[in-house]
Design an enzyme around this catalytic site. Structure first.
Site, PDB file in Angstrom:
ATOM      1  N   ALA A   1       5.095   8.715   1.451  1.00  0.00           N
ATOM      2  CA  ALA A   1       5.027   8.284   0.225  1.00  0.00           C
ATOM      3  C   ALA A   1       6.655   7.961  -0.448  1.00  0.00           C
ATOM      4  CB  ALA A   1       4.812   9.555  -0.787  1.00  0.00           C
ATOM      5  N   TYR A   2       6.458   6.939  -1.262  1.00  0.00           N
ATOM      6  CA  TYR A   2       7.564   6.240  -1.833  1.00  0.00           C
ATOM      7  C   TYR A   2       8.553   5.576  -0.726  1.00  0.00           C
ATOM      8  CZ  TYR A   2       6.127  10.058  -5.119  1.00  0.00           C
ATOM      9  OH  TYR A   2       5.248  11.115  -5.605  1.00  0.00           O
ATOM     10  N   ARG A   3       7.868   5.175   0.230  1.00  0.00           N
ATOM     11  CA  ARG A   3       8.690   4.403   1.264  1.00  0.00           C
ATOM     12  C   ARG A   3       9.751   5.197   1.791  1.00  0.00           C
ATOM     13  NH1 ARG A   3       4.635   1.642   0.244  1.00  0.00           N
ATOM     14  NH2 ARG A   3       4.438  -0.600   0.075  1.00  0.00           N
ATOM     15  N   LEU A   4       9.361   6.510   1.740  1.00  0.00           N
ATOM     16  CA  LEU A   4      10.205   7.474   2.720  1.00  0.00           C
ATOM     17  C   LEU A   4       9.555   7.932   3.843  1.00  0.00           C
ATOM     18  CD1 LEU A   4      11.341   9.766  -0.626  1.00  0.00           C
ATOM     19  CD2 LEU A   4      12.520   7.746   0.338  1.00  0.00           C
TER      20      LEU A   4
ATOM     21  N   CYS B   1       0.885  -0.968  -0.081  1.00  0.00           N
ATOM     22  CA  CYS B   1       0.072  -0.146   0.038  1.00  0.00           C
ATOM     23  C   CYS B   1       0.886   1.168  -0.090  1.00  0.00           C
ATOM     24  CB  CYS B   1      -1.064  -0.195   1.161  1.00  0.00           C
ATOM     25  SG  CYS B   1      -0.003   0.282   2.678  1.00  0.00           S
TER      26      CYS B   1
END
Length: 217
Positions: free
Chosen positions: A194-197, A14
């Site tokens: 977001a973006y796994r950041l 997700c």
């Protein structure tokens, strides 16, 4: 199970879009931020917002985890209650180091506490015990937590027996029931990004103050 049975979880993921955690969102004391997040978890009507995963380690170095409810917190520490004969209580008696994880998935947040436990006083335990619903007080007498039992019926029969016994008057505090206070050494706040950041901030106790570091996700 490897996906050949038609159930492949490899691509389940997700995106975290609920917002970030920035330096100006932090408090000097991590418990102030924790209180804010806990209130938001309650306001969001999360199921069991005070539920935390409690990790302990046995004498062989084997970790164990289980869900326990947080019952109080302040600058002295975080408090939970349990049967003193339980596996977690026995492990904490041998090794007082503990980890607590609050998994607030719906808010894309988690909080991890590391510290050491100390036993609560009998007066503290007694005060909380008598604030519980009477059936919960009786339940504490019924279960010798973590011991082996033959059937659920054993518990139910014992509960009915003790409910009749304590029908009139106060339920006494079991000698084998107590609580622990976690003296906190560090707290990590995690907010999905977001973006796994993801945003991660680590508080570590430094004397009477707290040192704060941002961690890479």
């Amino acid at each position: 199970m490897n996906g050949n049975n038609g159930f492949d979880i490899t691509n389940l993921r997700c995106e975290y879009t609920r917002g970030g955690l920035r330096g100006n969102d932090l408090s000097v004391n991590p418990l102030d931020l924790f209180e804010r997040w806990l209130k938001q978890a309650c306001d969001a009507r999360l199921a069991d917002p005070t539920a935390m995963c409690v990790a302990t380690v046995d004498e062989n170095g084997q970790p164990y985890q289980r869900i326990v409810l947080l019952k109080h917190f302040d600058d002295k520490g975080l408090v939970f209650y349990t049967n003193l004969g339980s596996r977690k209580a026995q492990q904490l008696a041998q090794n007082p180091h503990i980890s607590l994880l609050f998994p607030w998935h719906m808010l894309e947040r988690q909080v991890i506490f590391l510290g050491r436990v100390e036993r609560l006083t009998t007066l503290e335990v007694l005060k909380y015990f008598h604030s519980r619903p009477k059936d919960s007080q009786i339940g504490a007498w019924v279960s010798q937590q973590s011991s082996r039992i033959s059937t659920r019926g054993v518990l139910e029969s014992k509960f009915l027996e003790l409910k009749h016994k304590f029908q009139q008057g106060e339920v006494p505090l079991p000698s084998f029931w107590g609580g622990f206070r976690v003296k906190v050494d560090s707290v990590e706040f995690w907010q999905g990004g977001a973006y796994r950041l993801h945003d991660r901030f680590l508080y570590q106790r430094s004397g009477n103050d707290w040192k704060i570091d941002r961690l890479a996700p």
